[in-house]
Design a protein around this motif. Structure first.
Motif, short mmCIF file in Angstrom:
data_model
loop_
_atom_site.label_atom_id
_atom_site.label_comp_id
_atom_site.label_asym_id
_atom_site.label_seq_id
_atom_site.Cartn_x
_atom_site.Cartn_y
_atom_site.Cartn_z
N HIS A 84 1.03 -0.65 0.25
CA HIS A 84 0.43 0.06 0.27
C HIS A 84 0.98 1.03 -0.29
CE1 HIS A 84 -3.76 -1.94 1.10
NE2 HIS A 84 -3.16 -2.63 1.53
N VAL A 85 2.05 1.48 0.95
CA VAL A 85 2.42 1.96 0.65
C VAL A 85 4.38 2.30 0.10
CG1 VAL A 85 1.36 3.69 2.39
CG2 VAL A 85 3.41 2.24 2.59
N HIS A 86 5.18 2.71 0.55
CA HIS A 86 6.85 2.42 -0.39
C HIS A 86 7.21 1.38 0.62
CE1 HIS A 86 5.21 5.04 -3.99
NE2 HIS A 86 6.11 3.92 -4.24
N ASP A 134 5.78 14.66 -3.42
CA ASP A 134 4.69 14.66 -3.47
C ASP A 134 4.42 12.66 -3.13
OD1 ASP A 134 4.38 17.01 -4.60
OD2 ASP A 134 4.52 16.34 -6.74
N SER A 135 5.44 11.54 -3.09
CA SER A 135 4.91 10.49 -2.95
C SER A 135 5.37 9.94 -1.50
CB SER A 135 6.57 9.68 -3.59
OG SER A 135 6.45 8.50 -3.20
N LEU A 136 6.18 10.95 -0.69
CA LEU A 136 5.93 10.88 0.76
C LEU A 136 5.25 11.56 1.10
CD1 LEU A 136 8.03 10.33 3.56
CD2 LEU A 136 8.61 12.32 2.78
N ASP A 139 2.32 9.18 1.02
CA ASP A 139 1.76 6.99 1.93
C ASP A 139 1.88 7.84 3.34
OD1 ASP A 139 2.72 5.68 -0.16
OD2 ASP A 139 5.10 5.80 0.07
N LEU A 140 2.23 9.02 3.41
CA LEU A 140 1.90 9.82 4.82
C LEU A 140 0.64 9.67 5.33
CD1 LEU A 140 4.98 11.55 5.71
CD2 LEU A 140 4.35 8.89 6.51
N GLU A 141 -0.96 9.36 4.28
CA GLU A 141 -1.30 9.78 4.05
C GLU A 141 -2.47 8.95 4.77
OE1 GLU A 141 -2.86 13.04 0.99
OE2 GLU A 141 -2.15 14.35 1.81
N TYR A 142 -1.73 8.13 3.51
CA TYR A 142 -2.35 6.55 3.78
C TYR A 142 -2.15 6.25 4.72
CZ TYR A 142 -3.63 1.50 3.36
OH TYR A 142 -4.12 0.53 2.91
N VAL A 143 -1.16 6.14 5.91
CA VAL A 143 -0.46 5.62 7.26
C VAL A 143 -1.06 6.29 7.83
CG1 VAL A 143 1.30 5.55 8.82
CG2 VAL A 143 1.86 4.90 6.35
N SER A 144 -1.46 7.71 7.47
CA SER A 144 -2.20 8.55 9.26
C SER A 144 -3.95 7.56 8.88
CB SER A 144 -1.88 9.99 9.08
OG SER A 144 -2.78 10.42 7.58
N GLY A 145 -3.90 7.66 7.96
CA GLY A 145 -5.71 6.95 7.77
C GLY A 145 -6.21 5.66 7.95
N SER A 229 5.53 20.95 2.13
CA SER A 229 5.25 20.15 1.74
C SER A 229 3.72 19.76 2.61
CB SER A 229 6.18 18.78 1.57
OG SER A 229 7.58 19.22 0.41
N PHE A 230 4.51 19.90 4.19
CA PHE A 230 3.66 19.65 5.52
C PHE A 230 2.30 20.63 5.54
CE2 PHE A 230 6.44 16.02 4.23
CZ PHE A 230 5.63 15.60 4.13
N PRO A 231 1.64 21.88 5.22
CA PRO A 231 1.21 21.88 5.26
C PRO A 231 0.50 22.23 7.37
CG PRO A 231 0.22 21.62 3.40
CD PRO A 231 1.53 20.61 3.81
N ILE A 232 0.21 20.83 7.56
CA ILE A 232 -0.39 20.57 8.61
C ILE A 232 0.24 21.04 10.18
CG2 ILE A 232 0.85 18.15 9.43
CD1 ILE A 232 -2.49 17.58 10.88
N LEU A 233 1.88 21.22 9.58
CA LEU A 233 2.95 22.25 10.50
C LEU A 233 2.22 23.31 10.48
CD1 LEU A 233 5.78 20.70 9.22
CD2 LEU A 233 4.91 20.00 10.89
N GLY A 234 1.57 24.30 10.16
CA GLY A 234 1.12 24.93 10.10
C GLY A 234 0.30 25.41 10.94
N THR A 235 -0.47 23.91 11.76
CA THR A 235 -1.72 24.75 12.24
C THR A 235 -1.67 23.88 13.72
OG1 THR A 235 -2.23 21.90 11.93
CG2 THR A 235 -3.78 23.75 10.12
#
Length: 273
Positions: A84-86, A134-136, A139-145, A229-235
């Motif tokens: 599912h991920v790399h 983009d690939s990373l 993959d992290l979005e899949y992991v987080s879900g 690359s990871f806008p969540i860091l600004g939240t």
């Protein structure tokens, strides 16, 4: 990246167990030995008659401590994420016990490309294409879900450690997500493959991005690329994740790990608070 155990007897014990484990999975050692953190693991490239080139990793623990999150991490990660991920596939595991120690040997897919850094702390600038980021992120979005009952970060630890190492009240984690748990450039390759899944589990949302950012702080341009690359860091949840990661790395530095990163971590906390 790391060194053998300090005691020669432990080095010999691990080497004997590794040779035995290679036989148990029908593999022939073909590469140099690679030691893990404080000599807790021993790995090498091997040849398997059916799988071809593989990576054999041996984990050791006293027999009464051969259990828990780290012990089961790669096996459980394989069940959730292989295909599912790399990440390298986990082909086989075997366990053995001798002289008061239990060993778990893991036969992984061999990834024939270098990691992005020899050390978790990034010291050399990287020219990574947008497709890599983009690939990373995908993959992290899949992991987080992905649902899991494993826990990588506990609120109780945060409540104890943030006041101790930062001198500020501990934040409350309100947003949780599954995380790889040890994301840095030494666990990422050019594809990027994500390596070393033994510590995955629930963590503050944005934890993986915060960890990657912290380990890249010595190179501000790469750190900015992580932020972009990871806008969540600004939240708000991303800020909490960064505070927790900085606390973890300051605790690690207090034990002698990566002291060169401390000034940059302190600067980050000043910006966050």
């Amino acid at each position: 990246m790391y060194s053998p155990p300090a005691e020669p007897a432990d080095q010999q014990r691990m080497r004997r167990a590794f040779a035995q484990s290679a036989g148990l999975v029908n593999a022939t050692v073909t590469g140099p030995e690679v030691w893990g953190w404080y000599g807790r693991t021993l790995s090498s490239r091997v040849e398997h008659p059916d799988r071809g080139d593989c990576w054999l990793r041996l984990l050791s623990a006293p027999r009464d401590r051969a259990a828990g999150k780290i012990w089961e991490g790669n096996r459980k990660a394989a069940a959730l994420f292989d295909g599912h991920v790399h990440k390298p596939f986990l082909y086989d595991t075997v366990e053995s016990t001798k002289d008061g120690y239990t060993y778990r040997a893991e036969l992984h897919q061999y990834v024939d490309e270098p990691t992005c850094s020899p050390s978790p702390v990034l010291r050399t600038r990287l020219a990574l294409p947008a497709s890599w980021w983009d690939s990373l992120r995908t993959d992290l979005e899949y992991v987080s879900g992905t649902a899991t009952d494993r826990v990588a970060v506990r609120q109780e630890w945060v409540d104890r450690s943030v006041p101790r190492f930062l001198g500020t009240p501990s934040p409350r984690i309100t947003a949780w997500a599954t995380a790889h748990g040890d994301l840095h450039m030494a666990n990422l390759t050019a594809s990027p493959y994500l390596l070393d899944w033994e510590g995955f589990g629930l963590a503050p949302a944005g934890y993986d991005a915060a960890m990657l950012l912290a380990y890249c702080l010595l190179l501000p341009d790469v750190a900015q690329r992580v932020r972009d690359s990871f806008p969540i860091l600004g939240t708000a949840p991303g800020r909490v994740a960064q505070i927790i990661v900085v606390t973890e790395l300051l605790q690690s530095a207090s034990r002698g790990d990566h002291p060169e990163l401390v000034p940059a971590l302190q600067d980050l906390i000043t910006d966050l608070t």
